[in-house]
Design an enzyme around this catalytic site. Sequence first.
Site, PDB file in Angstrom:
ATOM      1  N   GLY A 149      -7.581   1.007   9.736  1.00 31.72           N
ATOM      2  CA  GLY A 149      -8.241   1.737   8.655  1.00 31.72           C
ATOM      3  C   GLY A 149      -7.448   1.692   7.359  1.00 31.72           C
ATOM      4  N   LYS A 204       3.979   3.945  12.599  1.00 29.91           N
ATOM      5  CA  LYS A 204       4.744   4.172  13.825  1.00 29.91           C
ATOM      6  C   LYS A 204       4.726   3.013  14.816  1.00 29.91           C
ATOM      7  CE  LYS A 204       4.218   8.985  14.754  1.00 29.91           C
ATOM      8  NZ  LYS A 204       3.297   9.830  15.530  1.00 29.91           N
ATOM      9  N   GLY A 253      -8.743   1.925  15.534  1.00 26.61           N
ATOM     10  CA  GLY A 253      -8.407   2.210  16.930  1.00 26.61           C
ATOM     11  C   GLY A 253      -9.102   1.271  17.902  1.00 26.61           C
ATOM     12  N   ARG A 293     -17.379   1.508   4.875  1.00 25.11           N
ATOM     13  CA  ARG A 293     -18.065   1.585   6.171  1.00 25.11           C
ATOM     14  C   ARG A 293     -19.577   1.707   6.014  1.00 25.11           C
ATOM     15  NH1 ARG A 293     -13.554   5.219   9.360  1.00 25.11           N
ATOM     16  NH2 ARG A 293     -12.513   3.429  10.298  1.00 25.11           N
TER      17      ARG A 293
HETATM   18  P1  ADP Z   1      -3.595   1.256   9.997  1.00 19.09           P
HETATM   19  O1  ADP Z   1      -4.490   2.440   9.709  1.00 19.09           O
HETATM   20  O2  ADP Z   1      -3.924   0.078   9.139  1.00 19.09           O
HETATM   21  O3  ADP Z   1      -3.508   0.936  11.458  1.00 19.09           O
HETATM   22  P2  ADP Z   1      -1.255   2.922  10.064  1.00 19.09           P
HETATM   23  O4  ADP Z   1      -2.126   4.117  10.184  1.00 19.09           O
HETATM   24  O5  ADP Z   1      -0.435   2.529  11.238  1.00 19.09           O
HETATM   25  O6  ADP Z   1      -2.103   1.665   9.553  1.00 19.09           O
HETATM   26  O7  ADP Z   1      -0.200   3.144   8.907  1.00 19.09           O
HETATM   27  C1  ADP Z   1      -0.575   3.344   7.564  1.00 19.09           C
HETATM   28  C2  ADP Z   1       0.423   4.213   6.865  1.00 19.09           C
HETATM   29  O8  ADP Z   1       1.758   3.743   7.034  1.00 19.09           O
HETATM   30  C3  ADP Z   1       0.171   4.241   5.383  1.00 19.09           C
HETATM   31  O9  ADP Z   1      -0.286   5.523   5.002  1.00 19.09           O
HETATM   32  C4  ADP Z   1       1.538   3.938   4.765  1.00 19.09           C
HETATM   33  O10 ADP Z   1       1.865   4.777   3.664  1.00 19.09           O
HETATM   34  C5  ADP Z   1       2.489   4.184   5.915  1.00 19.09           C
HETATM   35  N1  ADP Z   1       3.745   3.469   5.766  1.00 19.09           N
HETATM   36  C6  ADP Z   1       3.917   2.159   5.533  1.00 19.09           C
HETATM   37  N2  ADP Z   1       5.220   1.877   5.372  1.00 19.09           N
HETATM   38  C7  ADP Z   1       5.886   3.034   5.503  1.00 19.09           C
HETATM   39  C8  ADP Z   1       7.274   3.399   5.423  1.00 19.09           C
HETATM   40  N3  ADP Z   1       8.209   2.484   5.169  1.00 19.09           N
HETATM   41  N4  ADP Z   1       7.603   4.690   5.611  1.00 19.09           N
HETATM   42  C9  ADP Z   1       6.649   5.599   5.861  1.00 19.09           C
HETATM   43  N5  ADP Z   1       5.343   5.325   5.950  1.00 19.09           N
HETATM   44  C10 ADP Z   1       4.956   4.057   5.763  1.00 19.09           C
HETATM   45 MG    MG Z   2      -4.159   4.548  10.005  1.00 20.52          MG
END
Ligand code: ADP
Ligand code: MG
Length: 404
Positions: free
Chosen positions: A360, A204, A384, A39
Site C-alpha cells: 500500500g 519492519k 497484505g 483503488r
Molecule cells: P508497504 O505498505 O509498501 O508494504 P510498509 O508498510 O512496510 O510498506 O512500510 C512503509 C513505511 O515505512 C512508510 O511509512 C515509511 O515512512 C516507513 N519507512 C521507510 N524507511 C524507514 C526508516 N528508515 N525508518 C522508519 N520508517 C521507515
Molecule cells: Mg504499509
Amino acid sequence: MADPTAGIESLGDLTGKRVLVRSDLNVPLDGTTIADDGRIRASVPTIRQLSEAGARVVVTAHLGRPKGEPDPAYSLEPVAARLSELLGRPVAFATDTVGASASETVAGLQDGDVALLENVRFNDGETSKDDEVRGAFADQLAQLADAFVSDGFGVVHRKQASVYDVALRLPSAMGGLVAAEVDVLRRLTEEPERPYVVVLGGSKVSDKLGVIDNLIDKADKLLIGGGMVFTFLKAQGHEVGKSLLEADQLDTCTRYLREAADRGVEIVLPTDVVVDTAFPSGDREPQPSVVPASEIPADALGLDIGPESAAAFAAALADARTVFWNGPMGVFETDAFAGGTRAVAEALTKVDGLSVVGGGDSAAAVRQLGFDEAAFGHISTGGGASLEFLEGKELPGIAVLERG
Ligand code: ADP
Ligand code: MG
C-alpha cells in the site's frame, strides 16, 4: 458449474441479472475528502464491464476499521460520489449493508445501473471468526444478487463474509482486477525470467519475514533498504544509532545473510545512509546528512538510503528481467528522505521485463512522487494479499473461486 477463473464471461448472459461485486474501495480519507483514489480507479473497469453487459451492479466494499456497527466517520458515501464521476454515470448509494435501504436500492436498479452498499464492516457478521455468524450475514448479502464477482484483491486473503462466504452461495467468478493480480503474482513465483531482483524496504523486517523466506531461493538478488535494513546492518556488526531496530530479529537477519551466501543469492545493503537526529515531524525542518552505513552516529537515525546506495540499487536493477518491489527505501512522506525511493521507482520504470510494485505505501509512494503508473508493469492494489501470496500461503478468497 462454470469455470470461475475464466472471468465474468463464465457467468453467462448477465442482462438483467443482479451482480454483487466485492471491490476494494478502501481509500485514505481526510475527513470526507478522498486523499488518493487509486483503488477506486482500479475498481472501475470491472464495474463498467458488468454495467455494459446489462447487469444490475451492486458493489460492496469496506472502508477503514469500524467496529462492526455504523460509524459515520467510515461512510462510503464520498466514495460513491467519486465512483460516479469516474464511471460517468449515477451510482445509487444504499445507506445500509443488507437492510431496507439496500433492498430498495437494489430493487430500483435498471439494467446497466450501478449501486454501492454502505460499508460492509458496519455489520459485525462481515469479519466474524464464527462461521455461522459470518454465514448468516453472507446469506443476506446473497439475497441481494443472482451472481457474485470477486474483484477486491486487497481483501482476498481474508476469510470474510463478502469475500469468502458469499462465493459459496452464488455462482461466482473472478473480476479482471483479481485475475490480473493473480496472473502477475504467479509469474513472480513460477519460473520468473532472470535475472530476478527483489527490492524490500518499509518499516519492519518482521512484517516481511515470510516473503524473504519464500523469495530468498527464487531471486538472484535481494536489495534491502527502508527501516528494516538497520536490523540487517546491526546483524553485520554495525552500530545503527537511534534507527529503527528489531533486536528480536537479529538472529533471523544473520540467518538470511548466511542462507543467501550459501545459495549464491546476492544481498545488497546500502553503503551510505541519510540520517537526521529526529524522526520527521511538523515541528522542525529536517536536517538530513549522509553518512557511511558503517558509521551511523549514536544520536542519529537512518531515514533513507544514501545517494551512493541509490545509484548502486539502480545499477543492480538495470539488467533485471523480473522485479518485485515492496516497501519504500526511506521515509518518503518527507521529501528530504524520498531520494532512495524515487531512485528505485525510477529504475523500475526502465526495467525491460516485468516490474511489479506491491504494498500500500509503496504504491502510494509511486503516485506521490509523480510517476506515471503506466510505466510500471503492475502496481498491486493489495499489500497484505500480495505479500501472503508471495509467502506461498493460500488466499481464501481465491481458493473459494477455484474449488472444483
Ligand atoms: P508497504 O505498505 O509498501 O508494504 P510498509 O508498510 O512496510 O510498506 O512500510 C512503509 C513505511 O515505512 C512508510 O511509512 C515509511 O515512512 C516507513 N519507512 C521507510 N524507511 C524507514 C526508516 N528508515 N525508518 C522508519 N520508517 C521507515
Ligand atoms: Mg504499509
